[in-house]
Each structure stands twice: as structure tokens, then as C-alpha cells.
Design an enzyme around this catalytic site. Structure first.
Site, mmCIF file in Angstrom:
data_model
loop_
_atom_site.group_PDB
_atom_site.id
_atom_site.type_symbol
_atom_site.label_atom_id
_atom_site.label_comp_id
_atom_site.label_asym_id
_atom_site.label_seq_id
_atom_site.Cartn_x
_atom_site.Cartn_y
_atom_site.Cartn_z
ATOM 1 N N GLU A 1 -65.756 62.097 69.841
ATOM 2 C CA GLU A 1 -66.177 60.691 69.824
ATOM 3 C C GLU A 1 -67.234 60.452 68.748
ATOM 4 O O GLU A 1 -67.935 61.366 68.324
ATOM 5 C CB GLU A 1 -66.785 60.281 71.184
ATOM 6 C CG GLU A 1 -65.850 60.493 72.355
ATOM 7 C CD GLU A 1 -66.270 59.748 73.614
ATOM 8 O OE1 GLU A 1 -67.083 58.797 73.527
ATOM 9 O OE2 GLU A 1 -65.750 60.120 74.690
ATOM 10 N N LYS B 1 -67.810 63.882 84.367
ATOM 11 C CA LYS B 1 -68.305 63.563 83.027
ATOM 12 C C LYS B 1 -69.787 63.870 82.842
ATOM 13 O O LYS B 1 -70.210 64.242 81.757
ATOM 14 C CB LYS B 1 -68.127 62.052 82.773
ATOM 15 C CG LYS B 1 -66.695 61.590 82.711
ATOM 16 C CD LYS B 1 -66.091 61.959 81.385
ATOM 17 C CE LYS B 1 -64.744 61.282 81.181
ATOM 18 N NZ LYS B 1 -64.222 61.552 79.835
ATOM 19 N N ARG C 1 -48.922 56.739 84.466
ATOM 20 C CA ARG C 1 -48.082 55.565 84.749
ATOM 21 C C ARG C 1 -47.054 55.428 83.639
ATOM 22 O O ARG C 1 -47.145 54.534 82.798
ATOM 23 C CB ARG C 1 -48.932 54.284 84.778
ATOM 24 C CG ARG C 1 -50.006 54.208 85.848
ATOM 25 C CD ARG C 1 -50.885 52.978 85.661
ATOM 26 N NE ARG C 1 -51.517 52.975 84.330
ATOM 27 C CZ ARG C 1 -52.679 53.570 84.070
ATOM 28 N NH1 ARG C 1 -53.342 54.187 85.016
ATOM 29 N NH2 ARG C 1 -53.167 53.536 82.839
ATOM 30 N N GLU D 1 -64.162 65.810 74.384
ATOM 31 C CA GLU D 1 -63.685 64.541 73.838
ATOM 32 C C GLU D 1 -64.391 64.295 72.518
ATOM 33 O O GLU D 1 -65.624 64.234 72.464
ATOM 34 C CB GLU D 1 -63.944 63.375 74.816
ATOM 35 C CG GLU D 1 -63.063 63.461 76.061
ATOM 36 C CD GLU D 1 -63.109 62.214 76.942
ATOM 37 O OE1 GLU D 1 -64.073 61.424 76.816
ATOM 38 O OE2 GLU D 1 -62.170 62.045 77.761
ATOM 39 N N GLU E 1 -54.598 65.394 76.061
ATOM 40 C CA GLU E 1 -53.459 64.874 75.312
ATOM 41 C C GLU E 1 -52.737 65.976 74.542
ATOM 42 O O GLU E 1 -51.509 66.050 74.558
ATOM 43 C CB GLU E 1 -53.931 63.857 74.274
ATOM 44 C CG GLU E 1 -54.385 62.537 74.817
ATOM 45 C CD GLU E 1 -54.909 61.679 73.670
ATOM 46 O OE1 GLU E 1 -54.113 61.273 72.816
ATOM 47 O OE2 GLU E 1 -56.120 61.455 73.617
HETATM 48 MN MN MN Z 1 -65.339 59.742 76.739
#
Ligand code: MN
Length: 407
Positions: free
Chosen positions: A187, A239, A131, A185, A353
Site C-alpha cells: 500500500e 489487521k 461472491r 498488503e 490474490e
Molecule cells: Mn489494507
């Protein structure tokens, strides 16, 4: 902090000093039984074998439920026993074994897994992809966004990660096949200690002391499966095929020197999230090796350097929000921070990203947009403060599509 008599304990490179004392479990090679242990220097202290000198917990979960006073007492006791001040070392020496060569597991049963989305930088850059006109949804600055993940597929590092199959968007109709967009990811995973009864929210000011410790966590993600399935109910099969955590749980008490101010919220926040407590500033890196780079004996490539200080919500706010409706958290519940991404794209904690604009080339000439078979991702983290031995978190490592046991 006093020095320890254990081999490697005062070595800043190892980051396993008396000021750290992380917990893990190992499989005893003779009995095949699982035993709790604390990490010190290059060694494990087998807490069962050391029972004659102090009372140690037999199960982690029961002890985590007892709360901060019990945690502090055991920590103080271990710090004394392993310090140079203690001359009575015979039993302890016999309970030490080298970390190298042992199979480690997470010390507590992971009851539930919740994954937050606390990096505003990450939310912003991912939002821009979908978006561009309005990257952040209107709730982001107010709600510590999270989803319920799955505990059964949380595994200890080093993980053998199987590339998952799933439904993937197609031109006319979707197809079913192997993900082509496998990602990691970076984390932090917080472990809950003290529980709250169902129906009784935890006030934000009481939340920090319920957290027992922290591990590096990799929330492996299949981006093509995720992007096709996530509306309207959120993450699911993209996931829950695998989440890996380091087998080492670093007590929150060891991270006190690295606590930092909570991030400012210019628009303010609702009352139950105020008194946010502090964030945690840990230096974090993602390292990558490939089948080809390992065959040539090359060291891992560091593809991201970032810091957890910028997370938009503190761990106390995550606990307060999670329980604000009366939801009960259990000892051993795991709260993921969400992908930790810094302000610049180079500091991004995932490939989605990092390679959004273009694939990148590795120092050995290979190109990457997403993970390929044989790729190994290692999450590394540590805290540094003047006059302290650094606290180095246990690595969180996983390799894509290799047979378990073949590493
Ligand atoms: Mn995550």
C-alpha cells in the site's frame, strides 16, 4: 534540477537526489535522543546539527500543521544549501552522517490510521473469491470504502512481525491459535499535514494541499482471523497486530512529476468527489526472501510488479470523503490506499490474490501460499520521469517471527 555536492546524491540508483529530500528521524548514538533528518544521497542531514544555517522544525507534527507554504520554503532552502551553488558547507558537512548503520524511525507521531480499499482490481478479485456471481458490492463505485485502523501498532520498517494468535473458523466450533494465513498488503500511506476543525469538511479541490507526504506501507493481515471476524463490523484483530511503514516520508512536492490523470468513473460520481485532482503513478514491487534463500545468499525474489496509477480514488478524494461528515483529520494521520493490485493477477499486491488459484513456487523451489516464519517482505517503489533523477521511496521491510534486534 541542480546537482548536489553530497556523496551519492546524483546517483539515479539511490533515488535520493535534490528533487527528493525525504524526512525521517534517527536515534543519535551518543545522546540516545531522537532527531529529525532529511535524506540526501547516501546521507542523513541532521536538522538539529544544521540549525546554524537555517531555521529547521524541531518537531515534525507542528511543522506539518503549518501547511504548504512552510513546507515549500524549507524545501527550497534545503535544495539550495545542498546544491553545488552553495559554497558555505562547513556546518552542513558536520551535520551529515551515513544512512548505513543508523536506526531510523517515522519522523512524525502517527495520530490515527485509516485504511482505504481504493484498488478496484483488488476489490474485484477478492470479491470473486467470496461472491463469484457479484464480486463488487453495490456501493463500491460510489463510496471510497475505508475502515479505521489502529495507530498504536503502526511500526517503522524494518519490522519484526510476530505471527498473531486469534480465533479461526473450525468444522464444528472455532479454535484459538496461530494464524496459518499470514499475508502482506502492498500500500501507499499518505500523511496528513494541515488539519480541518471538527465539523468542517474539506472540499475535494482543497484536499491535495493538505497532504504532506507519502511512505510505503505494509498492512500485514491474518486472513483466517479476518475472514471469521469481519462480519458485520469489518476488519479488527486480523489487521491491527502490525502495520509497518517506511521510516522515510517522501514530500508530495517531490512526487509532482509522477502525478497522473485520475481514473475514469463510467457511472459518474457524487458532486463532493468531483474535481478529483490527480493520482500518483509510482512503480511498485514486492520482494520476498526466505530463511532458506538467505542462507544460500540468494537475492530477494520479486513476486509482484505493479503501478499505483490505477487506484480508483485519488488521495484528494480520500481526504474529501473522510472529512465529508465533518470528521477532523490531524497532522500525522496516516491514510492507507488499500492493497495496490494491477489488472492481472501477477500484479496483485497480496498473497490472498496471488495464490488464490494455486500456491506458487519460488525460484529456489520452495512453495508459498501464505507467509512462513523467517520470510521477509520488502516493498519497493519509485517514480521515473524523463530528465529527472528517479525518486526512490524508502523501502518498507518486515520479517516474520524473528527476535527483534537479531537481523
Ligand atoms: Mn489494507
Amino acid at each position: 534540477m541542480a546537482e548536489s555536492w553530497v556523496f551519492g546524491a546524483n546517483d539515479p540508483e539511490l533515488g535520493f537526489g535534490l528533487n527528493h529530500l525525504p524526512f525521517t528521524a534517527f536515534v543519535d548514538p551518543t545522546s540516545g535522543r531522537r532527531r529529525l533528518a532529511a535524506g540526501i544521497g547516501a546521507c542523513l542531514l541532521d536538522l538539529v546539527a544544521a540549525e546554524d544555517v537555517a531555521q529547521f522544525p524541531s518537531t515534525m507534527d507542528e511543522w506539518m500543521r503549518q501547511g504548504p507554504d512552510a513546507w515549500a520554503a524549507l524545501r527550497a532552502s534545503l535544495q539550495y544549501l545542498l546544491s553545488r551553488e552553495n559554497k558555505d558547507r562547513k556546518v552542513l558537512e558536520a551535520a551529515l552522517l551515513p544512512i548505513a548503520g543508523t536506526v531510523l524511525e517515522n519522523p512524525c507521531a502517527i495520530r490515527n490510521y485509516t485504511d482505504f480499499y481504493a484498488s478496484r482490481n483488488h476489490a474485484m478479485r477478492v470479491g470473486e473469491m467470496f461472491r463469484p456471481e457479484k464480486p463488487l458490492l453495490e456501493n463500491y463505485d460510489w463510496v471510497p470504502i475505508a475502515y479505521h485502523g489502529r495507530a498504536s501498532s503502526v511500526v517503522s520498517s524494518p519490522a519484526a512481525v510476530r505471527r498473531p494468535m486469534g480465533q479461526i473458523r473450525g468444522d464444528v466450533r472455532p479454535r484459538f491459535g496461530l494464524t496459518e494465513r499470514l499475508d502482506y498488503e502492498l500500500e501507499l500511506g499518505y500523511f496528513l499535514g494541515t488539519e480541518n476543525p471538527l465539523g468542517e469538511p474539506v472540499p475535494v479541490a482543497d484536499a491535495d494541499k493538505r497532504l504532506f507526504g507519502l511512505s510505503l506501507l505494509n498492512d500485514w493481515s491474518a486472513r483466517d482471523i479476518q475472514s471469521w471476524e469481519y462480519q458485520p463490523l469489518g476488519p479488527f484483530l486480523g489487521k491491527n497486530f502490525c502495520t509497518s511503514v517506511s521510516p522515510w516520508v517522501t514530500p508530495m512536492a517531490a512526487l509532482e512529476p509522477f502525478r497522473c490523470s485520475a481514473v475514469a468513473h463510467p457511472e459518474g460520481m457524487l458532486g463532493y468527489l468531483q474535481e478529483a485532482g490527480q493520482g500518483v503513478s509510482l512503480r511498485l514491487e514486492v520482494r520476498l526472501s526466505t530463511a532458506k534463500s538467505r542462507a544460500r545468499g540468494m537475492a530477494d525474489f520479486t513476486i509482484t510488479r505493479t503501478d499505483s496509477a490505477e487506484l480508483y480514488w485519488t488521495p484528494a478524494q480520500m481526504v474529501a470523503h473522510h472529512t465529508s461528515n465533518g470528521c477532523n483529520l490531524l497532522a500525522g494521520d496516516l491514510l492507507g490506499s488499500g492493497t495496490v493490485s494491477g489488472a492481472t493477477r501477477e500484479e496483485a499486491g497480496c498473497l490472498l490474490e496471488l495464490t488464490a488459484l494455486a500456491p506458487f513456487s519460488l525460484p529456489n523451489g520452495e512453495m508459498r501460499q501464505f507467509l512462513e516464519d523467517g520470510d521477509e517482505v520488502t516493498l519497493v517503489g519509485w517514480g521515473e520521469a524523463a530528465g529527472e533523477i528517479p525518486v526512490r521511496l524508502g523501502d518498507c521491510r518486515g520479517r516474520v517471527n524473528v527476535t527483534p534486534g537479531s537481523r
